[in-house]
Design a protein around this motif. Structure first.
Motif, short mmCIF file in Angstrom:
data_model
loop_
_atom_site.label_atom_id
_atom_site.label_comp_id
_atom_site.label_asym_id
_atom_site.label_seq_id
_atom_site.Cartn_x
_atom_site.Cartn_y
_atom_site.Cartn_z
N ARG A 60 0.85 -1.19 0.00
CA ARG A 60 0.00 0.00 0.00
C ARG A 60 0.88 1.24 0.00
NH1 ARG A 60 -0.29 1.70 5.42
NH2 ARG A 60 0.30 0.09 6.93
N GLU A 61 0.31 2.31 -0.48
CA GLU A 61 1.06 3.56 -0.59
C GLU A 61 1.45 4.07 0.80
OE1 GLU A 61 0.60 7.87 -2.90
OE2 GLU A 61 -1.11 6.52 -2.68
N ASN A 62 2.66 4.62 0.89
CA ASN A 62 3.17 5.20 2.14
C ASN A 62 3.25 4.17 3.27
OD1 ASN A 62 3.38 7.80 0.96
ND2 ASN A 62 1.22 8.18 1.39
N TRP A 63 3.44 2.91 2.90
CA TRP A 63 3.49 1.87 3.93
C TRP A 63 4.58 2.16 4.97
CZ3 TRP A 63 7.96 -1.24 4.34
CH2 TRP A 63 7.93 -2.15 5.39
N LEU A 64 5.78 2.49 4.54
CA LEU A 64 6.87 2.65 5.49
C LEU A 64 6.63 3.83 6.43
CD1 LEU A 64 9.60 1.77 6.53
CD2 LEU A 64 10.69 3.17 4.75
N GLN A 65 6.17 4.95 5.90
CA GLN A 65 5.89 6.12 6.74
C GLN A 65 4.85 5.77 7.80
OE1 GLN A 65 7.19 9.28 6.59
NE2 GLN A 65 8.56 8.92 4.88
N ASP A 66 3.78 5.11 7.37
CA ASP A 66 2.72 4.74 8.32
C ASP A 66 3.23 3.75 9.36
OD1 ASP A 66 1.00 6.36 6.96
OD2 ASP A 66 0.03 4.74 5.83
N GLN A 67 4.02 2.78 8.92
CA GLN A 67 4.53 1.77 9.83
C GLN A 67 5.41 2.39 10.92
OE1 GLN A 67 4.05 -1.87 9.77
NE2 GLN A 67 4.81 -1.40 11.82
N LEU A 68 6.28 3.30 10.52
CA LEU A 68 7.22 3.89 11.46
C LEU A 68 6.57 4.93 12.36
CD1 LEU A 68 10.33 4.37 9.14
CD2 LEU A 68 10.08 2.69 10.97
N PHE A 69 5.83 5.88 11.77
CA PHE A 69 5.39 7.06 12.50
C PHE A 69 3.96 6.97 13.04
CE2 PHE A 69 8.71 8.52 9.57
CZ PHE A 69 9.60 9.06 10.49
N GLU A 70 3.17 6.06 12.50
CA GLU A 70 1.79 5.94 12.98
C GLU A 70 1.56 4.67 13.79
OE1 GLU A 70 -0.33 8.36 12.69
OE2 GLU A 70 1.11 9.54 11.50
N GLN A 71 2.35 3.64 13.54
CA GLN A 71 2.13 2.37 14.23
C GLN A 71 3.23 2.07 15.25
OE1 GLN A 71 0.87 -0.94 11.66
NE2 GLN A 71 0.47 0.53 10.02
N SER A 72 4.44 1.82 14.77
CA SER A 72 5.49 1.36 15.68
C SER A 72 5.97 2.43 16.65
CB SER A 72 6.68 0.83 14.87
OG SER A 72 6.29 -0.27 14.10
N PHE A 73 6.13 3.67 16.17
CA PHE A 73 6.69 4.73 17.01
C PHE A 73 5.80 5.97 16.96
CE2 PHE A 73 10.28 2.29 15.12
CZ PHE A 73 10.60 1.56 16.26
N SER A 74 4.54 5.76 17.22
CA SER A 74 3.58 6.86 17.19
C SER A 74 3.82 7.82 18.36
CB SER A 74 2.15 6.30 17.26
OG SER A 74 1.23 7.36 17.43
N ALA A 75 3.65 9.11 18.10
CA ALA A 75 3.79 10.12 19.16
C ALA A 75 2.56 10.16 20.05
CB ALA A 75 4.03 11.49 18.53
N ARG A 76 1.50 9.41 19.68
CA ARG A 76 0.24 9.48 20.43
C ARG A 76 0.08 8.34 21.43
NH1 ARG A 76 -1.13 10.51 15.14
NH2 ARG A 76 -1.89 8.38 14.86
N LYS A 77 1.05 7.44 21.50
CA LYS A 77 0.91 6.34 22.44
C LYS A 77 2.27 6.02 23.05
CE LYS A 77 1.40 2.80 18.82
NZ LYS A 77 0.76 1.64 18.16
N PRO A 78 2.28 5.46 24.27
CA PRO A 78 3.56 5.14 24.92
C PRO A 78 4.31 4.06 24.15
CG PRO A 78 1.72 4.22 26.14
CD PRO A 78 1.12 5.12 25.12
N VAL A 79 5.63 4.20 24.12
CA VAL A 79 6.48 3.24 23.43
C VAL A 79 7.45 2.64 24.43
CG1 VAL A 79 8.22 2.95 21.64
CG2 VAL A 79 6.28 4.45 21.24
N ASP A 80 7.61 1.34 24.39
CA ASP A 80 8.53 0.63 25.27
C ASP A 80 9.96 0.96 24.85
OD1 ASP A 80 9.95 -1.08 26.85
OD2 ASP A 80 8.97 -2.91 26.15
N SER A 81 10.76 1.49 25.79
CA SER A 81 12.13 1.88 25.45
C SER A 81 12.95 0.66 25.01
CB SER A 81 12.81 2.55 26.65
OG SER A 81 12.84 1.70 27.78
N ALA A 82 12.65 -0.51 25.56
CA ALA A 82 13.37 -1.72 25.14
C ALA A 82 13.09 -2.03 23.67
CB ALA A 82 12.97 -2.90 26.02
N GLU A 83 11.86 -1.79 23.26
CA GLU A 83 11.50 -2.00 21.85
C GLU A 83 12.25 -1.03 20.95
OE1 GLU A 83 7.55 -1.34 19.04
OE2 GLU A 83 7.30 -1.68 21.19
N VAL A 84 12.36 0.22 21.39
CA VAL A 84 13.10 1.22 20.61
C VAL A 84 14.56 0.82 20.50
CG1 VAL A 84 13.89 3.61 20.56
CG2 VAL A 84 11.53 3.09 21.17
N LEU A 85 15.16 0.42 21.60
CA LEU A 85 16.58 0.08 21.59
C LEU A 85 16.85 -1.17 20.76
CD1 LEU A 85 17.65 0.90 25.26
CD2 LEU A 85 17.96 2.25 23.19
#
Length: 669
Positions: free
Chosen positions: A259-284
């Motif tokens: 789908r169009e813009n898959w990578l942008q959506d995956q990174l900024f809307e799903q995996s590392f969204s600014a609207r939900k808490p992110v596990d620091s271990a997952e980020v690292l």
């Protein structure tokens, strides 16, 4: 001078009152010639308008120390760095900029902008993606400055930069979230890459974690890993595109969706969204994977540091001009590095990983040649299968989805790569008998070469014949066809052999114009009338078919002049013929000169057959069976004109008996 609000100031006023610090969350120096040229043109045009000022853009500052002169460049690093490099090129002194936690950028900036020549010996130790860009900018501005008429004019341009270029300076309060500001800024400068935006997003989401101690350590680790990523991307002979790397890594880390813009959506809307808490271990875990992946990506694009057989396979893959298999090969190398640390610690040393990796690269090359080039297909054919394979390698124990098969690759890294090689082989061609495919009652072991993969494969011999016929209908044949280029070069490499003989024409210097000659020329004169009668009324298409047939295309070590290109094949009237000229040329030239005492369509066809047979052996496919009559190859050499040419319309009939000894001669070496 206060920067608590927005104001216009000259460059001189800004540099005299403050020392700039580039924060660690900023990208490095990314402007290129388009932006450099625009800045230079602005200065020159301002100089031509006596007494006028020019708006030079905006910068955003934040106090790095309360009440002090040290300020962080939240936005404007690109512009201020470029201005300093321009001043240095014009003979003035740049101004200090501190690049926090970025020794490569600091070293290059101080050397070029501040003219600290003692740092010259250190430049090789601090090469990075961005530091090399500073060197390129310095060279650009130096070249522009050298074009200035005299010293007085250069001093006048310095005065314009310092006193007549005005910057819109915006000061922001220390409590303002600079990470948010940085991520949302859009200005005249070069847009941020996705990789650059991602770093800031990760720092932002980490800043919202509850454990302050954990936040500090995690952010420091992100900075460290990102530094290593960019060092890997910039450590080779060319700067590697960061977003291409990020996408290749994402194909394995995440499951790709079409789908169009898959990578942008995956990174900024799903995996590392600014609207939900992110596990620091997952980020690292993610940034650690990026760090390893960047080192592997560097090796894939700089194969000289790998074992010779891997290097050669990667060089051949690069020649196919295909990027579809890069995510799979990246994750293959990552997977190997996890089991065999020597892959990254001593990449040039042969090990258990070398053979399966070389085999996988060869199958990727075969896929590119047979599915994309030979079939003349779009570059995304088979991409889904390759992406699924990359995901399976990145997640040991995951099933690889392809067609109606659901098979799990082995957990051992080398065995997993061997499995993927077999998967790619089946993706190209996997049919025992096409008639059996229609018979659903036949067992898989009878229908498929590898019954684990229930598929026919993408290679289609009829499609290759159709692609060849289409090119001959357009009169271009193999000439200026990517497949033709590969076949011509593969033949040269075959003749060169593996005995350490010197390369007489590199792939990088191979260009159709100047590198390839039509032995029978495009504009033959009377010297060819006794050899090939393909010119004349109604024969233009026949002539084009003969001229652009594969066997008539010869790789040259050096270009011949125009007169030599149209010369006859043999010496005549005191003039050297082509045969004599070829004796000291490339391996391909030397073979033709040694083997052929004449040049007719028989020799053209025989040489073309030999070249296609070599291709079949190299990439394991079949267009014509080895034991088939030799004239079966003619449609692949002359397109729809094959029958007329076979029957002798060019002055000589082509028979199996006529071809056999010549094919044997060409295949002998």
């Amino acid at each position: 001078m206060s920067f608590n609000s927005a104001n216009l100031f000259t460059v001189e006023e800004v540099r005299s009152n403050f020392t700039f610090v580039v924060p660690e969350f900023q990208r490095g120096y990314a402007w290129n010639e388009e932006q450099w040229q625009a800045l230079w043109d602005d200065v020159v045009s301002t100089a031509e308008r006596s007494g006028s000022h020019h708006y030079g853009g905006s910068i955003m500052l934040s106090n790095a120390e309360p009440g002090g002169t040290l300020v962080e460049l939240i936005d404007g690093q690109q512009r201020m760095t470029s201005i300093a490099l321009m001043l240095a090129a014009l003979g003035a002194q740049g101004f200090p900029i501190q690049f926090r936690d970025n020794e490569p950028l600091q070293t290059y900036y101080d050397y070029y902008a501040l003219k600290r020549s003692h740092l010259g010996p250190s430049l090789k130790q601090h090469v990075s993606f961005y530091s090399r860009n500073i060197a390129d900018a310095a060279l650009f501005f130096s070249a522009q400055a050298q074009g200035v008429a005299d010293e007085a004019t250069r001093k006048m341009l310095v005065d314009v930069v310092l006193k007549r270029i005005k910057l819109f300076v915006l000061g922001i309060h220390q409590d303002f979230d600079v990470h948010v500001a940085f991520e949302t800024i859009n200005n005249r400068g070069k847009p941020l890459s996705t990789l650059e935006k991602l770093k800031n997003r990760l720092l932002y989401v980490l800043a919202n974690a509850k454990d302050a101690t954990e936040v500090v350590a995690a952010k420091a680790e992100v900075h460290r890993c990102w530094k290593q990523v960019y060092q890997s991307l910039g450590a080779g002979t060319e700067l590697l595109e960061d977003d291409e790397f990020l996408r290749a890594h994402a194909m394995g880390w995440f499951r790709h969706e079409r789908r169009e813009n898959w990578l942008q959506d995956q990174l900024f809307e799903q995996s590392f969204s600014a609207r939900k808490p992110v596990d620091s271990a997952e980020v690292l875990a993610y940034v650690h994977s990026l760090q390893v992946a960047a080192a592997c990506w560097h090796l894939l694009h700089n194969p000289a540091s790998l074992p010779p057989r891997v290097e050669q396979r990667l060089l051949w893959l690069k020649r196919t001009s295909s990027s579809t298999s890069k995510p799979l090969l990246l994750w293959a190398l990552i997977r190997l590095s996890q089991q065999y640390p020597a892959v990254l610690q001593a990449p040039g040393r042969d090990g258990e990983w070398t053979a399966p990796f070389a085999k996988l690269i060869h199958q990727a090359e075969r896929f590119s040649v047979l599915v994309l080039l030979a079939n003349d297909r779009q570059s995304n054919v088979g991409q889904t299968d390759l992406n699924n394979a990359a995901y399976a390698l990145a997640h040991p124990g995951e099933r690889i989805n392809h067609g109606n098969s659901r098979v799990v690759p082995p957990l051992d890294a080398a065995a997993a790569l061997t499995y993927m090689s077999e998967f790619l082989a089946a993706a190209v061609y996997n049919v025992r008998d096409l008639d059996l495919i229609e018979d659903e009652s036949a067992p898989d072991s009878e229908k498929y070469l590898d019954p684990r993969f229930k598929r026919t494969g993408e290679f289609d011999a009829d499609a290759v014949t159709d692609a060849v016929a289409k090119r001959f209908r357009r009169r271009s044949g193999y000439y200026k066809w990517n497949l033709g280029k590969l076949l011509v070069y593969a033949w040269e490499e075959k003749l060169r052999g593996e005995r350490g003989l010197p390369e007489k024409k590199s792939w990088e210097k191979f260009a159709w114009d100047g590198s390839v000659e039509h032995i029978y020329p495009q504009t033959p004169d009377g010297r060819w009338s006794d050899s090939i009668l393909a010119k004349g009324k109604g024969k233009d298409r026949i002539h084009a078919a003969v001229v652009n047939s594969l066997g008539n295309l010869l790789l040259l070590s050096v270009p011949h002049n125009a007169d030599a290109s149209n010369a006859g094949y043999l010496n005549a009237g005191g003039t050297k013929g082509k045969r004599e000229l070829y004796r000291a040329g490339s391996y391909s030239e030397a073979q033709v000169a040694e083997a052929c005492n004449k040049w007719t369509v028989v020799q053209i066809a025989a040489r073309g057959i030999a070249m296609l047979r070599h291709a079949q052996a190299s990439w394991n496919f079949e267009l014509v069976a080895d034991d088939a009559p030799l004239i079966k190859w003619l449609p692949l050499l002359f397109g729809e004109h094959a029958d007329r040419i076979r029957k002798g319309c060019t002055g000589v009939e082509i028979t199996n008996q006529a071809l056999a000894p010549w094919v044997k001669k060409f295949m002998a070496k």
